[in-house]
Design a protein around this motif. Structure first.
Motif, short mmCIF file in Angstrom:
data_model
loop_
_atom_site.label_atom_id
_atom_site.label_comp_id
_atom_site.label_asym_id
_atom_site.label_seq_id
_atom_site.Cartn_x
_atom_site.Cartn_y
_atom_site.Cartn_z
N THR A 213 0.83 -1.20 0.00
CA THR A 213 0.00 0.00 0.00
C THR A 213 0.87 1.25 0.00
OG1 THR A 213 -1.69 -1.16 1.29
CG2 THR A 213 -1.85 1.24 1.19
N LYS A 254 -9.74 2.76 -4.58
CA LYS A 254 -9.29 1.45 -4.16
C LYS A 254 -7.79 1.33 -4.43
CE LYS A 254 -13.05 -0.73 -2.79
NZ LYS A 254 -13.17 -1.32 -1.43
N ARG A 255 -7.13 0.54 -3.59
CA ARG A 255 -5.69 0.36 -3.75
C ARG A 255 -5.33 -0.14 -5.15
NH1 ARG A 255 -4.22 -2.41 1.05
NH2 ARG A 255 -5.43 -4.12 0.20
N ASP A 256 -6.16 -1.05 -5.68
CA ASP A 256 -5.86 -1.63 -7.00
C ASP A 256 -6.04 -0.63 -8.13
OD1 ASP A 256 -5.42 -3.97 -5.66
OD2 ASP A 256 -7.40 -4.84 -6.08
N GLU A 257 -6.72 0.49 -7.88
CA GLU A 257 -6.93 1.50 -8.92
C GLU A 257 -5.74 2.44 -9.03
OE1 GLU A 257 -11.68 2.29 -9.04
OE2 GLU A 257 -10.62 3.13 -7.31
N LYS A 273 4.99 -4.25 -9.70
CA LYS A 273 3.80 -3.45 -9.46
C LYS A 273 4.08 -1.96 -9.62
CE LYS A 273 1.37 -6.75 -6.57
NZ LYS A 273 0.56 -6.94 -5.36
#
Length: 276
Positions: A213, A254-257, A273
């Motif tokens: 994160t 969201k973290r994935d965004e 990542k």
């Protein structure tokens, strides 16, 4: 390796012993040797295997008979009076120590008193006084507050028995920081006055979530463009981002965004990542 679980006090923890070839049932009493001497304890679980347990344990000496059990119960009754007398003698000597518990060995060859104190205590005169009173070997042991909770037992804020009385769990203030908890001692301390053992339960999960994160101050790329992270909720997996375009108000993503770009207080995300 098969072991049996033995308790020496109703509220105390269970200890493992090797039953050898003895057929010992739950609820029976056994004679074992401990660090305090020879003791009589109750079997709370018959022979069973403990996965992954390889530490050497002491063998059971023998199954207790009626005389042993009667002596054990008499010792437990007599130790209450010994506790009260010791408290009186501590007050008479003006010692700054708190008596926690007392116990006889099975053969009454030794009487052990456990106490807590903020500083070192000179209890030599107290030992002489107690020895003349009980006519047996006297031993005074200073213990920590976690040991006190372990011996006395009780229920924590969660409603479960004290972690201290069930197992040993190392904790540190760093864990509270990692988990974003208030550093107010009253919020993160247990009944013993030390950091709550349960801080360690989810520590690995928080370490992992924090590692993936972007932290406060990080520059990330969102669906609306680049921005600066101003707030993080690692459990919910959300980031509050202030866009570098001034006309846009901070938004939650969201973290994935979000894709990490640079900056922040932590090591950048793994290479696969990162934005390449």
């Amino acid at each position: 390796m098969k072991v049996i679980s033995v308790k020496f006090k109703e509220s105390g923890r269970a200890y493992y012993f090797d039953p050898k070839e003895l057929e010992i049932k739950e609820g029976e009493f056994v004679i074992v040797e401990t660090a305090r001497g020879v003791e009589c304890g109750e079997v709370v679980r018959a022979a069973h295997e403990v996965p992954g347990f390889s530490r050497e344990v002491k063998p059971v000496i023998r199954v207790a008979d009626a005389v042993d059990v009667r002596r054990m119960r008499q010792n437990r009754a007599d130790v209450q009076q010994a506790y009260q007398i010791c408290e009186q003698r501590i007050a008479a000597h003006g010692l700054k120590m708190k008596l926690v518990d007392a116990e006889y060995t099975l053969d009454r060859s030794k009487l052990v008193f456990y106490f807590t104190a903020d500083n070192r205590v000179d209890f030599r005169e107290l030992v002489k006084d107690l020895a003349s009173q009980f006519h047996t070997r006297i031993e005074l042991r200073q213990i920590g507050v976690r040991d006190e909770s372990k011996m006395l037992g009780g229920l924590g804020l969660c409603g479960q028995p004290f972690c201290c009385s069930r197992f040993s769990q190392p904790v540190s203030i760093k864990m509270a920081k990692e988990q974003g908890l208030s550093l107010n001692p009253s919020k993160i301390s247990g009944s013993c006055g030390r950091l709550m053992c349960c801080l360690a339960y989810e520590q690995k999960s928080y370490e992992y979530l924090n590692s993936i994160t972007p932290q406060v101050g990080s520059i990330v790329r969102t669906p609306d463009g680049e921005g600066t992270v101003i707030e993080v909720n690692v459990v919910a997996g959300t980031l509050k981002v202030r866009s570098n375009v001034e006309i846009l108000a901070p938004r939650i993503y969201k973290r994935d965004e979000c894709v990490y770009v640079r900056g922040g207080k932590r090591t950048p995300l793994p290479a696969d990542k990162e934005d390449k």
